[in-house]
Write a protein that holds these residues in place. Structure first.
Motif, short mmCIF file in Angstrom:
data_model
loop_
_atom_site.label_atom_id
_atom_site.label_comp_id
_atom_site.label_asym_id
_atom_site.label_seq_id
_atom_site.Cartn_x
_atom_site.Cartn_y
_atom_site.Cartn_z
N GLU A 134 -10.82 4.79 -1.52
CA GLU A 134 -11.81 5.26 -0.67
C GLU A 134 -13.19 4.67 -1.67
O GLU A 134 -14.15 4.43 -1.10
N THR B 22 -12.06 8.30 6.36
CA THR B 22 -12.29 9.19 5.21
C THR B 22 -11.97 10.54 5.16
O THR B 22 -11.52 11.01 4.15
N GLY C 259 -18.89 12.11 0.87
CA GLY C 259 -18.66 10.68 1.11
C GLY C 259 -19.71 9.84 0.23
O GLY C 259 -19.60 8.41 0.20
#
Length: 752
Positions: free
Chosen positions: A358, A374, A708
């Motif tokens: 990621e 995600t 994120g």
């Protein structure tokens, strides 16, 4: 004729072989000490060897104590035999522990009884008030001592012995206050004689005591870890309710932990800290089960489907758990810890690979993914974090188990027995005992009953023994049954058998069979309290002496006060502050809500072990008080207690995350808001309950959105830990709304 000889020989050989095999199997079954059926009077005519040995040993010891008391020409020799039955237990550790606390209680009770008679020699009302208050104080202190409120808690037995001795000395002495010191020394002599003889004789029947005690510690841990491993393996296989269904696991852990102190006694004065490590190992097993509850919540997160990587890791962990008890039984601990470390490394590697995919690394750029992918990666990391934490607690339990097997030199580890004091129950127990004894004293004074002093003594004995229990009326009812048995057996001995013997030997022979039957009944759990009553009151009802023998009138004037005292105490326990399961459950729920509020705002946090043990204690207490309660209500409470334990543990973890101050400012702020809501948690629908649950969901959404954009690896891992704890809290609040709704006190109308 000749043709029949070989056939007869063959048949005789077959019968002989079969008989030898059956006898060998019978002896093996008797010697093994395995549990046997005890219903339908099998405890009497087909006991196992261990039970028979206990009954025979205790019968012989009590008769020796009675013989010595008669030889010394003591005034009431039956108290020496009675003391033997009070102290005798099935194992050496229990007998020694109970004897120590009984001796302590005897000293305290003797001193207080002498002071009582000296203070009120000619004031009967004040004497009765002081007697009632004194036994009430002993019950108050006994309720607050460590350990469960059961007859096998010998710390509490010390206070019971204090009240018992206090009553019999004071009530004997008030009739002749000028000789109270001589009376007290005589009663103390009986008790000391019984304790010394029981301890001495029981020590003669023990062999390999320390080795067997260590084997028992090992067996206790293996029993607990076997049940926990099977439950967790079923959880990883997809059974989310297995921990809620496996009610006996927590009860087993609590029961096994309570037995450790007796094994420590058997190992002797010079043993190491094996018992402390064994106690810590069992506590770690309970923590391990609490981690299983977290895993159940994480595996059922909204929109969370465990991926192939997690399934592969979970399958390896599941195979390891199913194989674990056999490995530990073989003492294969080193390789087991290595395999456990490899599984933990797999979990951490899966987390690292997910983060690398990621976020990218020095050599590989991040893989472009959409929001759903995600979120999926994040869920898998949280699952692996939870699995790694569960394996860490398992590792700590095995390390403590190994330390109990191989104690280290100069080891100063100590794990004390936890105490969860209930001051409200202590006050109720004290008042119940005091009111019952005062009422009996009032009956004696107002009626002028010539045997009222004996009636008051029996009431005081029952209050000393049972007022520390949660349901003393049931225990007294069982005692009343045993007293009827004792009256029947004593009637035969007094009115027929003992009217003729003139020597101690013949009297002991007459006593032996009734006492032996009482000892055998002690091993049958269904009638154990009735058996205790029978063994205690039989010597009193017979009343053997050197210069006197009970006639019919004396016998009935002893039996009638005994039966009436037990009947009176039983009904008084039912009427004065009776135990109410509804009130107990409501008090438990309000205590849980208060505890969650304190965890969220308290400056000093308890350890996770304390939170687990406190809630396990509630769980076990609820299980032992489920009579006449609908099964759905019991199930809701059990799930609610486990849910509250999970919430409390994750509140502690969130506060630890806040204390480390690694999270970004906005994530830190939303977690503080959750803690602020939890500090006002009341459990009412439409009030703080809804705001607390909503704040947890809001915190999850904000942290997920912020994660994120975070590029720092350490911060991302900390955010994953925070998300795991918030997810568990949110799941438990949603799943157990009914339990946490404080506007419905008992849940009975809801589920009825």
């Amino acid at each position: 004729m000749r043709s029949l000889v070989p056939a007869l020989t063959l048949a005789l050989t077959h019968v002989t072989t079969l008989t030898q095999t059956r006898l060998r199997d019978l002896w093996s079954c008797l010697w093994s000490g395995k549990p046997r059926r005890q219903d339908h009077l099998r405890w009497l005519y087909a006991p196992d060897l261990v039970t028979f040995g206990y009954a025979l040993r205790t019968t012989i010891t009590s008769l020796i104590a009675l013989g010595i008391a008669l030889w010394w020409e003591l005034g009431s020799p039956q108290w020496a035999a009675l003391t033997v039955w009070m102290v005798a237990q099935g194992t050496r550790g229990k007998s020694v522990a109970k004897a120590r606390w009984h001796m302590f209680g005897m000293v305290v009770g003797t001193i207080c009884a002498v002071a009582l008679v000296a203070a009120f020699p000619q004031a009967p009302v004040l004497f009765i008030v002081a007697l009632a208050v004194g036994i009430g104080l002993f019950c108050f202190v006994g309720t607050l001592l460590p350990g469960p409120a059961t007859m096998t808690n010998y710390r509490i037995h010390g206070m019971r012995a204090s009240g018992f001795t206090y009553a019999i000395i004071a009530l004997d002495g008030i009739a002749d206050p000028e000789h109270i010191f001589q009376i007290a020394m005589a009663r103390a002599t009986y008790i000391v004689l019984g304790i010394v003889l029981e301890s001495t004789v029981s020590s003669l029947f023990q062999f390999r005591l320390g080795e067997r005690a260590r084997d028992r510690l090992t067996h206790n841990f293996l029993t607990a870890i076997d049940g926990a491993a099977r439950a967790l393996a079923a959880l990883l296989a997809g059974d989310a309710q297995v921990l809620s269904k496996a009610r006996g696991l927590f009860s087993t852990i609590t029961s096994l932990s309570d037995q450790i102190e007796f094994a420590e006694v058997e190992m002797g004065r010079h043993h190491g800290h094996e018992g402390d490590h064994a106690r810590a190992a069992l506590a770690r097993v309970a923590v391990l089960l609490s981690r299983g509850l977290d895993m159940a919540a994480l595996m059922h997160m909204p929109d969370c489907v465990p991926g192939d990587a997690f399934h592969a890791t979970a399958d390896r962990v599941r195979a390891f758990l199913l194989d674990l008890p056999a490995r530990l039984e073989e003492r294969d601990i080193g390789p087991t810890l290595q395999r456990l470390a490899a599984l933990r490394a797999d979990c951490r590697q899966a987390v690292a690979e997910s983060l690398g995919t990621e976020m990218g690394s020095d050599t590989l750029p991040p893989v472009a993914t959409d929001d759903a992918a995600t979120l999926h990666h994040q869920h898998q990391r949280i699952l692996h974090h939870g699995l790694d934490a569960m394996l860490e607690d398992l590792e700590q339990a095995i390390i403590q188990f190994e330390a109990s097997l191989h104690p280290l030199p100069h080891d100063h580890f100590h794990y004390r027995i936890k105490t969860f004091r209930d001051w409200q129950q202590a006050v109720a127990n004290s008042l119940r005992a005091s009111v019952t004894i005062f009422g009996a004293g009032v009956i004696w004074i107002t009626t002028g009953w010539s045997d009222g002093l004996l009636f008051l003594m029996f009431v005081s004995i029952v209050c000393s023994l049972f007022s520390t229990l949660e349901k003393p009326a049931l225990a007294t009812q069982a005692f009343l049954t045993g007293a009827f048995w004792a009256v029947g057996a004593a009637a035969v001995l007094v009115l027929w058998a003992l009217a003729k013997p003139t020597t101690y030997e013949i009297m002991a022979l007459c006593f032996s069979l009734p006492m032996l039957a009482g000892g055998l009944a002690f091993a049958y759990p269904t009638i154990v309290l009735a058996a205790v009553s029978y063994n205690l009151f039989l010597p009193i009802l017979v009343g053997p002496g050197n210069q006197s023998r009970l006639d019919e009138i004396a016998f009935f004037n002893t039996a009638m006060p005994l039966i009436l005292a037990l009947w009176y105490a039983m009904w008084t326990f039912r009427l004065v502050l009776p135990f109410d399961t509804n009130a107990m459950r409501w008090q438990m729920r309000t205590g849980i809500l208060k505890g969650l509020r304190l965890l969220a705002r308290s400056r000093t946090l308890p350890t996770t072990l304390y939170v687990v043990e406190r809630n396990v204690d509630r769980f076990v207490r609820l299980l032992t008080n489920t009579e006449a309660t609908p099964e759905p209500v019991v199930d809701a409470y059990l799930k609610g207690i486990l849910s509250a334990m999970s919430i409390g543990l994750n509140v502690i973890r969130l506060r630890a995350i806040l204390a480390r101050n690694v999270l970004p400012a906005r994530s830190h702020q939303v977690i503080e808001e959750v803690m602020g809501r939890m500090a006002q948690f009341s459990g009412r629908y439409g009030g703080h309950y809804g705001r607390t649950a909503r704040s947890a969901k809001l915190a999850i959404n904000r942290i997920v959105g912020e994660a994120g954009r975070e590029s720092n690896l350490a911060v991302r891992m900390e955010m994953d830990r925070a998300l795991a704890s918030l997810t568990v809290i949110s799941y438990e609040l949603d799943t157990n709304q009914m339990f946490f709704d404080a506007s419905s006190p008992y849940l009975d109308p809801v589920f009825g």
